[in-house]
Write a protein that holds these residues in place. Structure first.
Motif, PDB file in Angstrom:
ATOM      1  N   ALA A 177      11.122 -35.835  20.154  1.00 36.02           N
ATOM      2  CA  ALA A 177      11.551 -37.224  19.942  1.00 36.02           C
ATOM      3  C   ALA A 177      12.750 -37.587  20.805  1.00 36.02           C
ATOM      4  N   ILE A 178      13.626 -36.616  21.116  1.00 38.05           N
ATOM      5  CA  ILE A 178      14.812 -36.930  21.926  1.00 38.05           C
ATOM      6  C   ILE A 178      14.543 -36.734  23.417  1.00 38.05           C
ATOM      7  N   ASN A 188       1.250 -29.139  23.100  1.00 36.12           N
ATOM      8  CA  ASN A 188       0.752 -30.391  23.679  1.00 36.12           C
ATOM      9  C   ASN A 188       0.131 -31.293  22.620  1.00 36.12           C
ATOM     10  N   ARG A 189      -0.301 -30.701  21.477  1.00 32.14           N
ATOM     11  CA  ARG A 189      -0.980 -31.484  20.447  1.00 32.14           C
ATOM     12  C   ARG A 189      -0.045 -31.888  19.309  1.00 32.14           C
ATOM     13  N   ILE A 190       1.235 -31.511  19.401  1.00 35.94           N
ATOM     14  CA  ILE A 190       2.172 -31.840  18.323  1.00 35.94           C
ATOM     15  C   ILE A 190       2.701 -33.259  18.529  1.00 35.94           C
ATOM     16  N   SER A 191       2.568 -34.062  17.490  1.00 35.68           N
ATOM     17  CA  SER A 191       3.111 -35.426  17.500  1.00 35.68           C
ATOM     18  C   SER A 191       4.534 -35.395  16.958  1.00 35.68           C
ATOM     19  N   ALA A 192       5.475 -35.995  17.694  1.00 32.69           N
ATOM     20  CA  ALA A 192       6.875 -35.999  17.258  1.00 32.69           C
ATOM     21  C   ALA A 192       7.016 -36.703  15.912  1.00 32.69           C
ATOM     22  N   ALA A 193       6.370 -37.860  15.760  1.00 27.53           N
ATOM     23  CA  ALA A 193       6.496 -38.634  14.518  1.00 27.53           C
ATOM     24  C   ALA A 193       5.918 -37.878  13.335  1.00 27.53           C
ATOM     25  N   GLU A 194       4.715 -37.282  13.525  1.00 22.14           N
ATOM     26  CA  GLU A 194       4.077 -36.549  12.440  1.00 22.14           C
ATOM     27  C   GLU A 194       4.878 -35.312  12.059  1.00 22.14           C
ATOM     28  N   ALA A 195       5.431 -34.614  13.050  1.00 29.05           N
ATOM     29  CA  ALA A 195       6.203 -33.417  12.782  1.00 29.05           C
ATOM     30  C   ALA A 195       7.452 -33.740  11.973  1.00 29.05           C
ATOM     31  N   ILE A 196       8.158 -34.847  12.356  1.00 32.26           N
ATOM     32  CA  ILE A 196       9.376 -35.225  11.632  1.00 32.26           C
ATOM     33  C   ILE A 196       9.041 -35.685  10.223  1.00 32.26           C
ATOM     34  N   ASP A 223       9.434 -23.985  12.489  1.00 28.89           N
ATOM     35  CA  ASP A 223      10.240 -24.843  13.358  1.00 28.89           C
ATOM     36  C   ASP A 223       9.579 -26.192  13.618  1.00 28.89           C
ATOM     37  N   TYR A 224       8.549 -26.511  12.818  1.00 29.11           N
ATOM     38  CA  TYR A 224       7.738 -27.694  13.135  1.00 29.11           C
ATOM     39  C   TYR A 224       8.575 -28.965  13.209  1.00 29.11           C
ATOM     40  N   ARG A 225       9.455 -29.158  12.211  1.00 28.89           N
ATOM     41  CA  ARG A 225      10.277 -30.372  12.193  1.00 28.89           C
ATOM     42  C   ARG A 225      11.237 -30.370  13.384  1.00 28.89           C
ATOM     43  N   GLU A 226      11.837 -29.197  13.700  1.00 32.81           N
ATOM     44  CA  GLU A 226      12.761 -29.128  14.836  1.00 32.81           C
ATOM     45  C   GLU A 226      12.042 -29.416  16.156  1.00 32.81           C
ATOM     46  N   ILE A 227      10.790 -28.947  16.251  1.00 35.68           N
ATOM     47  CA  ILE A 227      10.001 -29.226  17.466  1.00 35.68           C
ATOM     48  C   ILE A 227       9.785 -30.738  17.600  1.00 35.68           C
ATOM     49  N   ILE A 276      12.786 -34.060  25.055  1.00 42.07           N
ATOM     50  CA  ILE A 276      12.531 -32.745  25.646  1.00 42.07           C
ATOM     51  C   ILE A 276      11.017 -32.577  25.801  1.00 42.07           C
ATOM     52  N   GLY A 277      10.560 -32.262  27.001  1.00 40.05           N
ATOM     53  CA  GLY A 277       9.137 -32.166  27.277  1.00 40.05           C
ATOM     54  C   GLY A 277       8.494 -30.937  26.651  1.00 40.05           C
ATOM     55  N   ALA A 278       7.159 -31.011  26.485  1.00 41.13           N
ATOM     56  CA  ALA A 278       6.427 -29.893  25.882  1.00 41.13           C
ATOM     57  C   ALA A 278       6.565 -28.636  26.732  1.00 41.13           C
ATOM     58  N   SER A 279       6.581 -28.773  28.049  1.00 42.56           N
ATOM     59  CA  SER A 279       6.702 -27.597  28.924  1.00 42.56           C
ATOM     60  C   SER A 279       8.061 -26.923  28.752  1.00 42.56           C
ATOM     61  N   ASP A 280       9.123 -27.732  28.558  1.00 42.53           N
ATOM     62  CA  ASP A 280      10.440 -27.151  28.352  1.00 42.53           C
ATOM     63  C   ASP A 280      10.533 -26.431  27.006  1.00 42.53           C
ATOM     64  N   ILE A 281       9.896 -27.001  25.974  1.00 40.06           N
ATOM     65  CA  ILE A 281       9.888 -26.337  24.668  1.00 40.06           C
ATOM     66  C   ILE A 281       9.108 -25.031  24.750  1.00 40.06           C
ATOM     67  N   ARG A 282       7.988 -25.068  25.497  1.00 38.64           N
ATOM     68  CA  ARG A 282       7.203 -23.847  25.687  1.00 38.64           C
ATOM     69  C   ARG A 282       8.041 -22.759  26.341  1.00 38.64           C
ATOM     70  N   LYS A 283       8.840 -23.133  27.322  1.00 35.44           N
ATOM     71  CA  LYS A 283       9.670 -22.158  28.028  1.00 35.44           C
ATOM     72  C   LYS A 283      10.677 -21.507  27.082  1.00 35.44           C
ATOM     73  N   LEU A 284      11.225 -22.330  26.133  1.00 30.17           N
ATOM     74  CA  LEU A 284      12.170 -21.771  25.169  1.00 30.17           C
ATOM     75  C   LEU A 284      11.518 -20.678  24.334  1.00 30.17           C
ATOM     76  N   TYR A 285      10.320 -20.988  23.812  1.00 33.91           N
ATOM     77  CA  TYR A 285       9.613 -20.014  22.982  1.00 33.91           C
ATOM     78  C   TYR A 285       9.116 -18.841  23.821  1.00 33.91           C
ATOM     79  N   LEU A 286       8.618 -19.144  25.027  1.00 29.79           N
ATOM     80  CA  LEU A 286       8.112 -18.075  25.894  1.00 29.79           C
ATOM     81  C   LEU A 286       9.232 -17.092  26.232  1.00 29.79           C
ATOM     82  N   LEU A 287      10.428 -17.614  26.474  1.00 35.36           N
ATOM     83  CA  LEU A 287      11.556 -16.746  26.792  1.00 35.36           C
ATOM     84  C   LEU A 287      11.846 -15.805  25.630  1.00 35.36           C
ATOM     85  N   LYS A 288      11.813 -16.362  24.397  1.00 36.18           N
ATOM     86  CA  LYS A 288      12.091 -15.527  23.236  1.00 36.18           C
ATOM     87  C   LYS A 288      11.072 -14.393  23.120  1.00 36.18           C
TER      88      LYS A 288
END
Length: 770
Positions: free
Chosen positions: A285-286, A367-375, A276-280, A288-300
């Protein structure tokens, strides 16, 4: 729930397995401790018991107990010992021969030390009926309605089995005494016709914490003491021995599975991040904060963990009878309150908590994922170390795919170390129970029982005619041309002074111990009359080391013996001693003779012949002695070894699948490039298979070393409470180093081939399109 159904299912299975083992182990410990406590309470366990062979002045015992303020109540239980050759158990079975058990026929006690049935109710039998120890129900497959026959010259009695006995004192097979309950009239008939009469002097105290003071007063008295003295703490230890070992191994496996669960969790999350690296990157980039993304994965993963923990707990309810069957048979069960019922649930909840906690730790990577590098790249990527340590030009003996697989493991060892740790743990889980199982059933286990290795063992319990029988047997052995050597041993009771200067009884074996030597923890067997060897627990409790003095009362005089050696012994409560005294003990408990036959002599035939002609002695070979003493324990350990092997194989397959899927996702770009420059799908698969098998080989080797070092130490720690502090595994090389490694190799190979099947779909076109 997770897009990658394979990884999701694998994680679900693994957490379920962890929760299953945790819940089952917790349930077994709860069942064992609670049921044992209920058995002790229901039966009214005595706090102190003195066994005595011979006549006893019952009125003198009553007067002494009535005048001792520590005693709450007491009783003297009379027993009739029936020899193995006079007793036939079950339909169509003849009298026994070669048995190590002493059979005692008793009446039901009136006030405490009650003998219970399988419903944990007080056993009551009618005239012509008998209640048989559970040990024989399990060993001989006896059923209610079967017949027990007692026969001797001029006497015959036939009894119908009406029930089976749970005996708080003599339940375990390691205790070579068993009590049969008969009606008072039948007991009177037996008492006047055959058998040796023995007694149990039993005491319950107002305060069990003052057992030491009571023991001191009892030892100082002139009450009958022709036999061993035991207390309720030893009863608890011996009753919990077999199932306690099983519970300890299950807990150990459970702890290792929990550790592996953490590794697998990290693999799973990293694999998901890779996919999911590119989607992250797009989500970041749009806005969504890192904490909110963490919550999505944590919930799963939290939902997955919750479902898996619930499934594991539910599965434990199905497998619990497999683990607790021996407890239910020998100890019984007792109603449990809500708190005790919730402990297995709490164990499964703990697995869930651990999973969620380490999810949070691993998800900090966001926290260490760069949006530009991931895309831009679509993968995390991992820089290879500068400078190649391996050169293809210098490795012409290896094919290119195999070389590249080895090179990748060396270059990116940090990524593979978690897989290595899991393989080491799996190998440890597999080998330690298997090696311990083979050790307990090996011929060399006699060294942990404090008995010498020999072809035959002859035991003669004390009786009025025992001394004459002993001399007769020795004369027979001296005249038998098939006997190469034999060593007689007298087992007696001596007074010794403890560290506080208070006299205590010590069981001491007297004889020549040079003919059949033991393996000693320290020192050697006593060779002179001023030397004594102590069992491990005796030496520990008396705080004695090599060369320290031990004072024995011999023929009314204090004799100082120096400690020559310390050996291991799990029999008799682990408290024995050996000496080379020239004087026979005043109080003889039993006689023993160990015998080696000449090469070519048939041991089985000689054992049967001696059993018939050396009555009333018990004649056994070492294998029979071990089977009768540890048969139940060996079966329990076999179950543990089987379960552990299945768990290890499943864990290895699961972690291989998770890791390789993560690696394939991580290396998608490199795989596409290799395929574009001419590497076939087969070549790429060989690379990944080489990586997995190389790590597995190192893991198996390291696991074998650790199991034979740390595993032996763990086994020694568990057995040290029973008198064996240093366990040396008797390894079956074929199983430990060939069959089980080949099993892991086959499973990992098959799993790896299936897991890298997606390589066929990887191409530059697909990567660019993505």
């Amino acid at each position: 729930m997770l897009r990658n159904k394979t990884i999701s299912a694998a994680l679900l299975v693994f957490i379920s397995l962890s929760a299953l083992l945790a819940s089952s182990g917790a349930n077994m410990i709860v069942e064992l401790s609670h049921s044992l406590g209920a058995l002790f309470q229901k039966s009214g366990v005595p706090h102190f018991v003195q066994m005595h062979a011979g006549d006893a002045d019952l009125e003198r015992i009553d007067r002494w107990a009535d005048n001792n303020g520590l005693v709450r109540r007491h009783q003297t239980a009379e027993m009739i010992r029936i020899e193995d050759g006079n007793l036939a158990l079950g339909e169509g079975n003849g009298p026994g021969s070669g048995g190590v058990m002493d059979h005692y026929f008793v009446r039901q006690n009136r006030s405490f030390d009650l003998l219970l049935n399988l419903d944990s109710q007080v056993v009551q039998v009618n005239r012509g009926e008998v209640a048989v120890p559970i040990y024989y129900k399990q060993r001989d497959a006896l059923e209610i309605g079967d017949t027990v026959r007692i026969a001797a010259p001029g006497f015959a009695m036939e009894l119908r089995i009406a029930d089976f006995v749970r005996d708080v004192q003599m339940n375990p097979s390691i205790i070579h005494s068993k009590r049969f309950v008969v009606h008072d009239d039948d007991f009177a008939l037996l008492s006047g016709s055959l058998g040796e009469r023995e007694y149990l002097l039993e005491f319950q105290l107002h305060d069990p914490g003052k057992l030491g003071a009571f023991r001191t007063a009892f030892e100082a008295s002139n009450l009958p003491k022709l036999g061993p003295a035991v207390d309720h703490t030893l009863f608890r230890t011996l009753n919990a021995l077999t199932d306690g070992l099983l519970a300890a191994v299950i807990v150990l496996v459970g702890l290792l599975i929990c550790a592996i669960a953490i590794f697998c969790l990290r693999f799973t999350i990293l694999a998901a991040i890779e996919e999911d690296y590119r989607e992250i990157g797009v989500m970041k980039a749009i806005g969504i904060g890192a904490s909110d993304i963490r919550k999505l994965y944590l919930l799963k993963y939290a939902v997955t963990a919750a479902v898996a923990a619930a499934v594991g707990y539910a599965a434990s309810l199905l497998v619990n009878p497999l683990f607790t069957g021996n407890i239910l048979l020998y100890i019984g069960t007792a109603p449990k309150g809500l708190g005790l019922r919730l402990i297995p649930v709490a164990a499964a909840a703990l697995i869930f908590t651990i999973v969620v906690f380490f999810c949070l730790l691993t998800l900090r990577r966001f926290n260490r994922i760069s949006a530009a590098e991931a895309i831009r790249s679509g993968t995390v990527g991992e820089a290879l170390p500068a400078g190649d340590k391996l050169s293809l030009r210098g490795s012409r003996a290896l094919s290119v795919p195999v070389f590249l697989g080895i090179k990748d493991v060396v270059s990116r060892f940090k990524m593979y170390r978690l897989l290595l740790l899991v393989f080491i743990a799996s190998s440890f889980i597999l080998l330690v129970p298997v090696n311990f199982f083979h050790t307990v059933q090996s011929p060399g286990f006699n060294h942990y029982l404090g008995i010498e290795r020999s072809d035959l063992r002859i035991d003669l319990q004390y009786a009025d005619s025992a001394a004459d029988d002993y001399r007769r047997i020795l004369d027979r052995l001296r005249g038998d041309g098939d006997v190469e050597r034999h060593a007689p041993v007298l087992v007696g009771s001596y007074k010794t002074m403890n560290n506080a200067g208070v006299p205590e009884n010590m069981t001491v074996e007297i004889g020549d111990f040079s003919l059949f030597p033991l393996d000693y923890l320290q020192g050697s067997a006593p060779a002179r009359s001023d030397e004594i060897a102590l069992s491990y627990l005796n030496a520990k409790e008396m705080d004695k080391k090599l060369g320290d003095p031990v004072r024995l009362l011999v023929d009314g005089e204090t004799k100082v013996l120096n400690v020559s050696g310390i050996y291991q012994d799990v029999t008799n409560g682990g408290r024995t001693a050996k000496a080379a005294l020239t004087d026979a003990p005043e109080t003889v408990l039993r006689y023993e003779i160990v015998v080696d036959l000449k090469p070519g002599a048939n041991v089985a035939e000689k054992r049967n012949l001696y059993a018939q002609t050396m009555h009333p002695a018990k004649v056994t070979d070492l294998e029979g002695y071990m089977a009768q003493t540890f048969g139940g324990t060996i079966e329990q350990l076999k179950l543990v070894a089987t379960v552990a092997a299945a768990v290890a194989v499943l864990v290895s397959a699961l972690i291989t699948a998770l890791f390789l899927k993560m690696a394939v996702a991580k290396d998608a770009g490199q795989i596409a490039i290799m395929r574009s420059i001419g590497f076939s799908v087969r070549h790429v698969r060989i690379q990944y298979l080489t990586r997995a098998l190389l790590v597995l080989a190192v893991g198996i080797a390291a696991g074998a070393v650790i199991s034979n070092t740390a595993g032996e130490s763990l086994a020694g720690f568990a057995m040290s409470f029973m008198g064996a502090a240093r366990i040396k595994f008797a390894v079956d090389p074929l199983q430990a180093y060939v069959l089980y490694p080949l099993l892991l190799l086959a499973v990992v190979t098959a799993t790896a081939l299936v897991s890298v099947a997606s390589i066929r779909k990887t191409s530059l076109t697909g990567i660019n399109a993505a």
